[in-house]
Design an enzyme around this catalytic site. Structure first.
Site, PDB file in Angstrom:
ATOM      1  CG  ASP A  28      -1.760   0.854   0.801  1.00  0.00           C
ATOM      2  OD1 ASP A  28      -2.126   1.488  -0.333  1.00  0.00           O
ATOM      3  OD2 ASP A  28      -2.896   0.933   2.285  1.00  0.00           O
ATOM      4  CG  ASP A  29      -0.271   4.369  -0.251  1.00  0.00           C
ATOM      5  OD1 ASP A  29      -0.908   4.070  -0.700  1.00  0.00           O
ATOM      6  OD2 ASP A  29      -0.338   5.355   1.045  1.00  0.00           O
ATOM      7  NE  ARG A  71      -5.152  -1.072  -2.773  1.00  0.00           N
ATOM      8  CZ  ARG A  71      -4.109  -2.368  -1.259  1.00  0.00           C
ATOM      9  NH1 ARG A  71      -4.550  -3.265  -1.254  1.00  0.00           N
ATOM     10  NH2 ARG A  71      -2.785  -1.101  -1.448  1.00  0.00           N
ATOM     11  CE  LYS A 150      -5.948   0.574   2.182  1.00  0.00           C
ATOM     12  NZ  LYS A 150      -5.581   1.521   1.719  1.00  0.00           N
ATOM     13  CG  HIS A 152      -9.235   0.646   0.239  1.00  0.00           C
ATOM     14  ND1 HIS A 152      -8.794   1.624  -0.620  1.00  0.00           N
ATOM     15  CD2 HIS A 152     -10.780   1.250   1.119  1.00  0.00           C
ATOM     16  CE1 HIS A 152      -9.077   2.629   0.182  1.00  0.00           C
ATOM     17  NE2 HIS A 152     -10.169   3.192   1.002  1.00  0.00           N
ATOM     18  CG  HIS A 231      -2.227   3.673   3.623  1.00  0.00           C
ATOM     19  ND1 HIS A 231      -2.331   4.756   4.588  1.00  0.00           N
ATOM     20  CD2 HIS A 231      -2.425   3.421   2.919  1.00  0.00           C
ATOM     21  CE1 HIS A 231      -3.046   5.753   4.514  1.00  0.00           C
ATOM     22  NE2 HIS A 231      -3.717   4.834   3.041  1.00  0.00           N
ATOM     23  CG  ASP A 323      -2.349   1.321  -3.678  1.00  0.00           C
ATOM     24  OD1 ASP A 323      -1.124   1.572  -3.054  1.00  0.00           O
ATOM     25  OD2 ASP A 323      -3.146   1.151  -2.792  1.00  0.00           O
ATOM     26  CG  ASN A 324      -2.132   4.931  -4.146  1.00  0.00           C
ATOM     27  OD1 ASN A 324      -2.565   4.059  -3.707  1.00  0.00           O
ATOM     28  ND2 ASN A 324      -0.961   5.209  -3.564  1.00  0.00           N
ATOM     29  NE  ARG A 332      -2.370   8.993  -0.893  1.00  0.00           N
ATOM     30  CZ  ARG A 332      -2.149   8.479   0.310  1.00  0.00           C
ATOM     31  NH1 ARG A 332      -1.790   7.273   1.029  1.00  0.00           N
ATOM     32  NH2 ARG A 332      -2.675   9.823   0.879  1.00  0.00           N
TER      33      ARG A 332
HETATM   34 CA   LIG Z   1      -2.651   2.821  -1.267  1.00  0.00          CA
END
Ligand SMILES: [Ca+2]
Ligand SMILES: *[C@@H]1O[C@H](CO)[C@@H](O)[C@H](O)[C@H]1NC(C)=O
Ligand SMILES: *[C@@H]1O[C@H](CO)[C@@H](O)[C@H](O)[C@H]1NC(C)=O
Ligand SMILES: *[C@@H]1O[C@H](CO)[C@@H](O)[C@H](O)[C@H]1NC(C)=O
Ligand SMILES: *[C@@H]1O[C@H](CO)[C@@H](O)[C@H](O)[C@H]1NC(C)=O
Ligand SMILES: *[C@@H]1O[C@H](CO)[C@@H](O)[C@H](O)[C@H]1NC(C)=O
Length: 555
Positions: A28-29, A71, A150, A152, A231, A323-324, A332
């Site tokens: 995540d991130d 996602r 996660k 989401h 994250h 994801d980003n 982001r």
């Molecule tokens: Ca993310």
């Protein structure tokens, strides 16, 4: 005659047949703060070990720099504007994908095409396909799907998993950051999987006295482990630090994650990415991020160890990405290079020829769904969404499996599409990155670029605001004013200007490049049913033949 021949070929094939599984790991991130991408400060021995068994992509990009939209794009192969997940899924605003979207877990769960495994499956076979020189058996068996961490994305009916431990019924800290808990959940998934195979075998033995091994009764699986690291945490659980780097570190009130040995870094040590202000505050922020990277890395090590212990290492395609972009200014929520470039490792036990190599091919997270379908030999879906029955959905991404054998010569282009992050953060951008050139179209460029709550409270951004307010040096490569107010078209030569500081959109010597990029972007937007395709100076008239009609609004 045909059938006889088929059975003969199949029998040969069965001799060397084996199961094929997928483990998809999404952080995540997370960014390039790993040894794999030559960061010499942060320790990531587990990712390094995975990279030695992988093809490492150095030009992998997300199509959208926001969690749920990304996602949903990973799990459908469709950009956010096509699958409907325009912004963040959770909370009261609950963006969702369209009901008719055929996601990867849905397609895998329904898949009834699979390579032949054991003769006992043959009683309901049909001759289906001769794709790739293999004969295929149709038998009505599903691929087991699991998600840990996660999720989401929604709605549940579009993203069904057989086994699910996510924020929907657990604490996201436990299923996304407590790596001991994640390890145990992965172990439980494999145990459940084997128990089910055992039951199937017992049933068969009762009926037929079959002597297949348990493994032969196992369904293939798709396990998606979605870490919540790296994250930020400051917006939701500030007590654990800016990146939740204290959660589970054993200090008073932080609890303990038995399998995690936290690694600490000094602010002077960190490598400040060129798009982040080089200030003491940002350095402390990055040092906290590095500690969280150590939990992610050790978590990945535990998950891969479980895979090995369960005996699946040689049958399982492992994909690692994020994801980003990282949660820093220019990262982001931006479609700049710093917001969309992602780590990407693809490890196939069946293709070892390029293990440890680095690929320069341009690849997209939109390629993940086609890659996994290809691995399972499931055809790409072809269907229409209710809203646009005349625009059939087809995947614009491509399987990455051929790249594992040979460096591709035809991968130079990736596309981006962002509409929102939080519900208030409407800032549609479309982009195309082709070779050296990166073109961004900021549709509503006269609005200030919006800032998400999580970034806003971060030490780095607060410091940037303070310094700007007090007219102190920001040590950033652009001003806040420039960050908020963008040109409609931004064109960068990323080879000579990797930080994307000089907008060449009005450079007459590049007008042909600009026009050609605009056209390929438009083409992709039409192909993917983008409702924003005509904005901001035209309106989309979708009736009969969809086309753009002028607004004469001066843009
Ligand atoms: Ca993310
Ligand atoms: C890391 O550096 C080495 C040596 O310069 C290079 O060969 C490799 O491609 C780099 N890795 C990535 C992922 O950029
Ligand atoms: C979460 O859902 C799974 C089913 O996918 C279930 O087995 C598990 O017990 C649930 N956990 C909680 C805490 O409700
Ligand atoms: C992490 O999970 C393990 C196993 O469930 C548990 O014993 C431990 O207390 C958890 N740690 C934290 C910080 O919640
Ligand atoms: C996986 O394959 C490698 C190389 O063929 C082999 O050395 C190893 O023993 C295999 N592992 C398992 C669990 O089969
Ligand atoms: C920014 O300024 C405010 C008000 O002076 C102060 O409370 C805060 O600590 C500063 N934040 C940072 C990260 O410098």
């Amino acid at each position: 005659m045909l059938i006889k021949l088929f059975i003969l070929s199949l029998a040969c094939y069965i001799g060397e047949s084996k199961n094929r599984n997928v483990l998809l790991i999404i952080a995540d991130d997370a960014g390039f703060e790993t040894e794999v991408y030559n960061n010499s400060v942060v320790h990531t021995p587990n990712l390094r070990a995975l990279a030695q068994r992988s093809l490492v992509f150095s030009n992998a990009f997300t199509s959208v720099s926001s969690c749920s939209p990304s996602r949903s794009a990973i799990l459908t192969g469709l950009p956010q504007h096509q699958n409907g997940m325009y912004g963040l899924h959770q909370g009261v605003h609950h963006f969702n994908s369209f009901d008719g979207v055929q996601s990867l877990p849905l397609l895998l769960g329904e898949a009834n095409i699979h390579t032949g495994k054991s003769q006992s499956d043959l009683f309901i076979f049909e001759l289906s396909n001769t794709h790739k020189n293999y004969f295929y058996v149709i038998f009505f068996s599903l691929i087991a799907t699991g998600i840990i961490g996660k999720k989401h994305v929604g709605p549940g009916s579009v993203y069904p998993f057989d086994y699910a431990y996510t924020e929907e019924n657990n604490s996201v800290l436990q299923v996304g950051r407590n790596i001991t808990r994640i390890k145990l959940l992965v172990r439980k998934f494999f145990k459940t999987h084997k128990d089910e195979a055992f039951e199937r075998r017992q049933k068969k033995e009762e009926n037929k006295g079959d002597r297949d091994s348990i493994k032969d009764e196992e369904r293939p699986f798709f396990l998606y482990v979605a870490f919540h690291d790296t994250h930020r945490c400051g917006h939701s659980q500030p007590q654990y630090g800016a990146f939740c780097e204290k959660f589970g570190n054993g200090e008073m009130g932080m609890g303990r994650i038995p399998d995690w040995t936290p690694e600490y870094y000094k602010p002077e040590q960190v490598k400040v990415p060129p798009f982040v202000p080089d200030t003491p505050t940002a350095r402390a922020d990055l040092a906290a991020q590095y500690t969280t990277v150590s939990r992610l890395d050790q978590g990945i090590g535990l998950v891969l160890q479980e895979l090995r212990d369960a005996g699946y290492e040689n049958d399982t395609l492992v994909i690692y990405s994020s994801d980003n972009g990282i949660p820093f200014p220019n990262g982001r929520t931006n479609l700049y290079h710093s917001g969309i470039a992602e780590p990407m490792l693809v490890s196939s036990p069946e293709n070892r020829e390029r293990w440890g190599d680095t690929s320069q091919a341009f690849v997209s997270l939109l390629d993940i769904t086609p890659t996994i379908l290809d691995w399972f030999s499931i055809p790409y879906p072809s269907y229409s969404l209710p809203g646009s029955p005349t625009d059939p959905v087809h995947l614009t991404g491509r399987s990455l499996l051929p790249a594992l054998v040979k460096e591709p010569s035809s991968r130079h282009t990736v596309y981006g599409s962002q509409s929102l992050h939080e519900v208030t953060m409407y800032y549609p951008i479309r982009s195309v990155h082709q070779g050296a050139y990166h073109l961004l179209h900021n549709l509503h460029y006269r609005m200030p670029f919006p800032i998400d709550q999580d970034l806003y409270v971060s030490p780095t951004f607060q410091d940037l605001l303070n310094r700007t307010r007090l007219s102190q040096p920001t040590h950033w490569f652009k001003s806040l004013q420039q960050y908020y107010y963008r040109e409609r078209w931004e064109l960068y030569d990323t080879r000579s200007d990797p930080l994307e500081t000089r907008n060449l959109a009005s450079d007459p010597s590049l007008s042909a490049v600009l026009e050609s990029l605009r056209q390929s972007l438009q083409k992709w937007q039409w192909e993917t049913g983008d409702p924003w395709v005509c904005g901001p100076d035209y309106v989309l008239e979708a009736k009969l033949e969809p086309h753009c009609r002028p607004l004469y609004n001066g843009l």
